[in-house]
Design a protein around this motif. Structure first.
Motif, mmCIF file in Angstrom:
data_model
loop_
_atom_site.group_PDB
_atom_site.id
_atom_site.type_symbol
_atom_site.label_atom_id
_atom_site.label_comp_id
_atom_site.label_asym_id
_atom_site.label_seq_id
_atom_site.Cartn_x
_atom_site.Cartn_y
_atom_site.Cartn_z
ATOM 1 N N UNK A 226 0.850 -1.198 0.000
ATOM 2 C CA UNK A 226 0.000 0.000 0.000
ATOM 3 C C UNK A 226 0.884 1.245 0.000
ATOM 4 N N UNK A 227 1.903 1.245 0.853
ATOM 5 C CA UNK A 227 2.796 2.403 0.942
ATOM 6 C C UNK A 227 3.568 2.602 -0.357
ATOM 7 N N UNK A 228 3.931 1.521 -1.022
ATOM 8 C CA UNK A 228 4.733 1.616 -2.230
ATOM 9 C C UNK A 228 3.937 1.729 -3.514
ATOM 10 N N UNK A 229 2.612 1.752 -3.415
ATOM 11 C CA UNK A 229 1.770 1.805 -4.610
ATOM 12 C C UNK A 229 1.998 3.096 -5.394
ATOM 13 N N UNK A 230 2.151 2.958 -6.709
ATOM 14 C CA UNK A 230 2.399 4.103 -7.581
ATOM 15 C C UNK A 230 1.319 4.186 -8.661
ATOM 16 N N UNK A 231 1.101 5.389 -9.144
ATOM 17 C CA UNK A 231 0.081 5.624 -10.168
ATOM 18 C C UNK A 231 0.354 4.756 -11.398
ATOM 19 N N UNK A 232 1.630 4.553 -11.690
ATOM 20 C CA UNK A 232 2.005 3.781 -12.863
ATOM 21 C C UNK A 232 1.561 2.320 -12.776
ATOM 22 N N UNK A 233 1.191 1.858 -11.583
ATOM 23 C CA UNK A 233 0.720 0.483 -11.419
ATOM 24 C C UNK A 233 -0.785 0.348 -11.671
ATOM 25 N N UNK A 234 -1.478 1.464 -11.833
ATOM 26 C CA UNK A 234 -2.938 1.454 -11.984
ATOM 27 C C UNK A 234 -3.324 1.521 -13.457
ATOM 28 N N UNK A 235 -4.257 0.669 -13.840
ATOM 29 C CA UNK A 235 -4.730 0.677 -15.222
ATOM 30 C C UNK A 235 -6.252 0.544 -15.254
ATOM 31 N N UNK A 236 -6.868 1.429 -16.008
ATOM 32 C CA UNK A 236 -8.324 1.342 -16.169
ATOM 33 C C UNK A 236 -8.678 0.114 -16.998
ATOM 34 N N UNK A 237 -9.717 -0.578 -16.554
ATOM 35 C CA UNK A 237 -10.219 -1.743 -17.284
ATOM 36 C C UNK A 237 -11.655 -1.470 -17.722
#
Length: 389
Positions: A226-237
C-alpha cells in the motif's frame, strides 16, 4: 590550540554510517547509525551489494535488522563478531539461547539465554522479552543468516540434521503459542466502522478512505504494498456487470493494480489484482482531489492539510489504521494493518467464496497460510461446534 582527532572507533563508525547512506531510503537515519556500530565492513558491503542487485526494500530492511541483531548477539555471547560461515555449534547455541523451556528455567538458571547476554542485548534495546522468542522469529533470523551466508559465496550448515533436530525440540519445549500480527481481523463490518470515522471532506479523510478501501478490496494488500503503490501500477479496465451472471446488468468501474515485486511475486511476473465499484470511485476521487498524476499514490499530509511529495512509509499505513480505529471507539491495540489482510480472507470465507478464488485476489502463495484465516471463519460458522447449544 588543541586539535582533537577522531578516535579510531568513532572514525570506523562514521565510515560505516556513510557507507550505509546508500540504503537511506530503506534504513531510517537513527537505525542506520545504530547498525553502523554493530555491523562489520563486510556486513555493510554485503547489504550494499544486495541493494544493487535489486532486492526488495522490505526484504533488505529485514535482512539488515536481523544481521544487526545477530552481530550484537554474537558479541554478547562469544565476545567476537559473527564468523562466516558459522559453525553448526554456534547455530545450535543461537537456538538454545532463544528457544527454551520456561519451566526448566525456574530450576536451572543456566538454561536458555545467559543473564549477561540478555542484559547486554536489553541495554541496546534489542531484547524486550524475558521469555523465549517466538519460533517464527528464530526461524526468520536463521533464514536471514543463511541468505547472507549464500550471498557471501559461502556454504552454511543450516540444513544440518543436528540443527534441525535442535530447532524441533526447542520449539516443542518453548510451548509458546503463535501470535497473530493483528489480534483482530478488519472484516467488512469493522471496515465500515473505520470508514465512518473518516467520512469528512478534508483531504486526509479522502486519502484514508481510499487507502482503507484499496488495501481491503484488493485482497488485503500488505502495508508495504500500500505504501509503495504508484500511479504507474494502476490501469483502467472495461466496466464489469454488477451481476456476473447477467452481462446486461448495471456496470461498475474496474481498475487493475499491477503488483510488480512483492513478498510473493517478482517484478516481471505481471501479477495483478482488481478493484471494482466503490473502491475505484474512491481511489479516483483521492487522486483528483490531491492532483496526483504520477508517483506515489498515498502520500503524507501535514497538519495544515498540505500534500507532501513523498509516499507514506509502511509504518504510517499502520498508524493510519490505528488512528481511525481509535476515532471509531475501537481499541487500536487490537488492530494493525495486517488485520486488513486477515479480514479480507475471513470475509471471503463468511460469504462462501472458494479459497482458490480468494487467493487469486490476495495473492497468497501458500494454501496453508491462507487457509488459517479462512478455516477459522468456517469453523465459527459451521455446525461442528454447535452440537449442544
Amino acid at each position: 590550540m588543541d586539535v582533537r582527532l577522531p578516535k579510531p572507533a568513532d572514525d570506523l563508525k562514521l565510515r560505516r554510517a556513510e557507507a550505509l547512506d546508500a540504503l537511506d531510503s530503506v534504513l531510517p537515519f537513527d537505525r542506520r547509525d545504530h547498525l553502523a556500530e554493530l555491523l562489520t565492513d563486510n556486513d555493510v558491503e554485503t547489504l550494499r551489494h544486495l541493494a544493487k542487485e535489486g532486492i526488495g526494500e522490505n526484504s533488505l530492511r529485514a535482512l539488515a535488522s536481523d544481521l544487526g541483531y545477530l552481530e550484537a548477539w554474537s558479541l554478547a555471547a562469544t565476545g567476537k563478531p559473527l564468523p562466516w560461515p558459522a559453525p553448526e555449534a554456534l547455530l545450535i547455541k543461537f537456538v538454545a539461547h532463544h528457544l527454551w523451556d520456561p519451566a526448566r528455567r525456574e530450576t536451572d538458571l543456566a538454561h536458555g539465554m545467559p543473564q549477561d547476554v540478555a542484559v547486554g542485548l536489553k541495554e541496546q534495546g534489542l531484547l524486550r522479552s524475558d521469555g523465549p522468542h517466538a519460533p517464527a522469529t528464530v526461524r526468520r533470523r536463521l533464514s536471514s543468516w543463511s541468505t547472507l551466508t549464500k550471498w557471501r559465496g559461502l556454504k552454511g550448515r543450516f540444513n544440518a540434521p543436528g540443527l534441525q533436530s535442535a530447532i524441533k525440540l526447542a520449539v516443542r519445549a518453548s510451548a509458546r503459542p503463535r501470535g497473530r500480527k493483528s489480534r483482530k481481523a478488519v472484516t467488512a463490518d469493522v471496515l465500515v466502522t473505520l470508514l465512518k470515522a473518516c467520512a469528512g471532506d478534508r483531504l486526509v479523510d479522502v486519502r484514508d478512505r481510499a487507502l482503507l478501501l484499496t488495501a481491503f478490496a484488493s485482497g488485503g494488500r500488505r502495508r508495504s504494498e500500500v505504501a509503495g503503490l504508484r500511479v504507474e501500477q494502476l490501469r483502467d479496465e472495461d466496466p464489469v456487470p454488477v451481476d456476473p451472471k447477467d452481462p446486461d446488468s448495471e456496470k461498475l468501474p474496474c481498475l487493475s493494480i499491477h503488483l510488480g515485486r512483492t513478498k510473493t511475486t517478482q517484478a516481471d511476473t505481471d501479477a495483478f489484482v482488481l478493484l471494482i465499484g466503490r473502491p475505484v470511485s474512491t481511489m479516483k476521487d483521492w487522486l483528483a482531489r490531491a492532483g496526483i498524476t504520477e508517483g506515489a499514490v498515498f502520500r503524507g499530509i501535514d497538519r495544515w492539510g498540505n500534500l507532501e511529495p513523498r509516499g507514506l512509509t509502511p509504518q504510517a499505513v499502520n498508524l493510519i489504521l490505528k488512528r481511525r480505529a481509535a476515532a471509531a471507539d475501537l481499541d487500536p491495540q487490537l488492530f494493525s494493518a495486517h488485520g486488513l489482510r486477515a479480514g479480507y480472507l475471513t470475509e471471503t470465507a463468511r460469504r462462501g467464496i472458494p479459497l482458490v478464488e480468494a487467493m487469486q485476489q490476495s495473492q497468497h502463495r501458500s494454501v496453508q497460510q491462507a487457509s488459517r484465516y479462512y478455516n477459522d471463519a468456517e469453523r465459527q460458522l459451521g455446525r461442528a461446534a454447535r452440537l449442544i447449544v
